[in-house]
Design a protein around this motif. Sequence first.
Motif, PDB file in Angstrom:
ATOM      1  N   GLU A   1       0.832  -1.207   0.000  1.00 64.70           N
ATOM      2  CA  GLU A   1       0.000   0.000   0.000  1.00 64.70           C
ATOM      3  C   GLU A   1       0.865   1.255   0.000  1.00 64.70           C
ATOM      4  O   GLU A   1       0.504   2.273  -0.621  1.00 64.70           O
ATOM      5  CB  GLU A   1      -0.947  -0.012   1.193  1.00 64.70           C
ATOM      6  CG  GLU A   1      -2.049  -1.048   1.062  1.00 64.70           C
ATOM      7  CD  GLU A   1      -3.089  -0.977   2.158  1.00 64.70           C
ATOM      8  OE1 GLU A   1      -4.167  -1.554   1.970  1.00 64.70           O
ATOM      9  OE2 GLU A   1      -2.820  -0.343   3.206  1.00 64.70           O
TER      10      GLU A   1
ATOM     11  N   ASP B   1      -7.091   2.510   8.317  1.00 58.76           N
ATOM     12  CA  ASP B   1      -8.229   1.762   8.855  1.00 58.76           C
ATOM     13  C   ASP B   1      -7.883   0.282   9.014  1.00 58.76           C
ATOM     14  O   ASP B   1      -8.297  -0.360   9.986  1.00 58.76           O
ATOM     15  CB  ASP B   1      -9.452   1.916   7.948  1.00 58.76           C
ATOM     16  CG  ASP B   1     -10.172   3.237   8.152  1.00 58.76           C
ATOM     17  OD1 ASP B   1      -9.837   3.949   9.122  1.00 58.76           O
ATOM     18  OD2 ASP B   1     -11.066   3.561   7.340  1.00 58.76           O
ATOM     19  N   SER B   2      -7.117  -0.258   8.091  1.00 50.36           N
ATOM     20  CA  SER B   2      -6.701  -1.663   8.204  1.00 50.36           C
ATOM     21  C   SER B   2      -5.827  -1.866   9.438  1.00 50.36           C
ATOM     22  O   SER B   2      -6.019  -2.823  10.207  1.00 50.36           O
ATOM     23  CB  SER B   2      -5.941  -2.095   6.949  1.00 50.36           C
ATOM     24  OG  SER B   2      -6.768  -2.065   5.811  1.00 50.36           O
TER      25      SER B   2
ATOM     26  N   ARG C   1      -6.513   6.454   3.880  1.00 56.78           N
ATOM     27  CA  ARG C   1      -7.642   6.090   4.739  1.00 56.78           C
ATOM     28  C   ARG C   1      -7.764   4.571   4.849  1.00 56.78           C
ATOM     29  O   ARG C   1      -7.909   4.025   5.943  1.00 56.78           O
ATOM     30  CB  ARG C   1      -8.928   6.690   4.181  1.00 56.78           C
ATOM     31  CG  ARG C   1     -10.209   6.124   4.794  1.00 56.78           C
ATOM     32  CD  ARG C   1     -10.265   6.333   6.304  1.00 56.78           C
ATOM     33  NE  ARG C   1     -10.718   7.680   6.624  1.00 56.78           N
ATOM     34  CZ  ARG C   1     -10.786   8.147   7.871  1.00 56.78           C
ATOM     35  NH1 ARG C   1     -10.380   7.384   8.892  1.00 56.78           N
ATOM     36  NH2 ARG C   1     -11.213   9.367   8.099  1.00 56.78           N
ATOM     37  N   GLU C   2      -7.708   3.881   3.730  1.00 53.60           N
ATOM     38  CA  GLU C   2      -7.796   2.416   3.736  1.00 53.60           C
ATOM     39  C   GLU C   2      -6.637   1.802   4.527  1.00 53.60           C
ATOM     40  O   GLU C   2      -6.828   0.860   5.313  1.00 53.60           O
ATOM     41  CB  GLU C   2      -7.789   1.904   2.300  1.00 53.60           C
ATOM     42  CG  GLU C   2      -7.897   0.395   2.178  1.00 53.60           C
ATOM     43  CD  GLU C   2      -7.882  -0.066   0.731  1.00 53.60           C
ATOM     44  OE1 GLU C   2      -7.610  -1.270   0.507  1.00 53.60           O
ATOM     45  OE2 GLU C   2      -8.127   0.759  -0.166  1.00 53.60           O
ATOM     46  N   HIS C   3      -5.449   2.357   4.329  1.00 53.56           N
ATOM     47  CA  HIS C   3      -4.244   1.860   4.990  1.00 53.56           C
ATOM     48  C   HIS C   3      -4.348   1.989   6.506  1.00 53.56           C
ATOM     49  O   HIS C   3      -4.100   1.025   7.248  1.00 53.56           O
ATOM     50  CB  HIS C   3      -3.056   2.663   4.465  1.00 53.56           C
ATOM     51  CG  HIS C   3      -1.730   2.281   5.032  1.00 53.56           C
ATOM     52  ND1 HIS C   3      -1.067   1.118   4.698  1.00 53.56           N
ATOM     53  CD2 HIS C   3      -0.924   2.928   5.927  1.00 53.56           C
ATOM     54  CE1 HIS C   3       0.080   1.058   5.358  1.00 53.56           C
ATOM     55  NE2 HIS C   3       0.192   2.140   6.107  1.00 53.56           N
TER      56      HIS C   3
END
Length: 230
Positions: free
Chosen positions: A194, A219-220, A215-217
Amino acid sequence: MSAETTADTPMNLAPLQDFDAYVPLRVAVLTRLKQAILDGVLKPGELLSENRIATQLSVSRTPVREALRVLEQENLVTMLPGRKVIVSVPSAEDIDEIYDIRFIVESEALRRITPDRTDLIERLEACIARQEAALERRDTRALREINTEFHMIFVSVLNNRRLRQFIDSVYDSITRFRLYSLEDPKWAEHGSQEHRRLVELLKAGDTDGAVAMLREHLDSARNIVTKMFN
């Protein structure tokens, strides 16, 4: 990650011989204990005994007690009834707040990185190369340090002294959570991928895509740490 460690579990603290003689003993003890927490040597929920720490570090109980008080103020240890002290166990609220702070700060920084900032992009790519090498070695500590450097490059773009001071005030929590998330080997590898994708988006001038990737990174990583403790 369990919070069931007892006083019988060896703490394996490194000795204090590597500190210069002019460093006050209370500072040396505080530094050693904090580093042990941030490196994962002392686990969340682990019971800390003043006597055992003093014996292992070859000091009196006084500097140990002083160090534990500072660590309590920094939310790294928790005082329990009966004068028991444990390494703090992060709550869901603690985790949410830290990752929210990171997204607010880092997403604004990403918006200021344009494709012509080749100096920054080259530094980010160098971090990724080192991160991939650390993955090959399965060196979690190096991964954490490189990961920290990667994200702090974003923050440096903001060039805001007061903001940097604020980030420093929550740095220990960020460091702890980063270490815990990187203990998951699948996430360590996926997170590196990522990072590479995020830099590709920056180079392409796709700021919105980069912010969405961030954001995805985050949140994971948040979800991994939350599942460990809640």
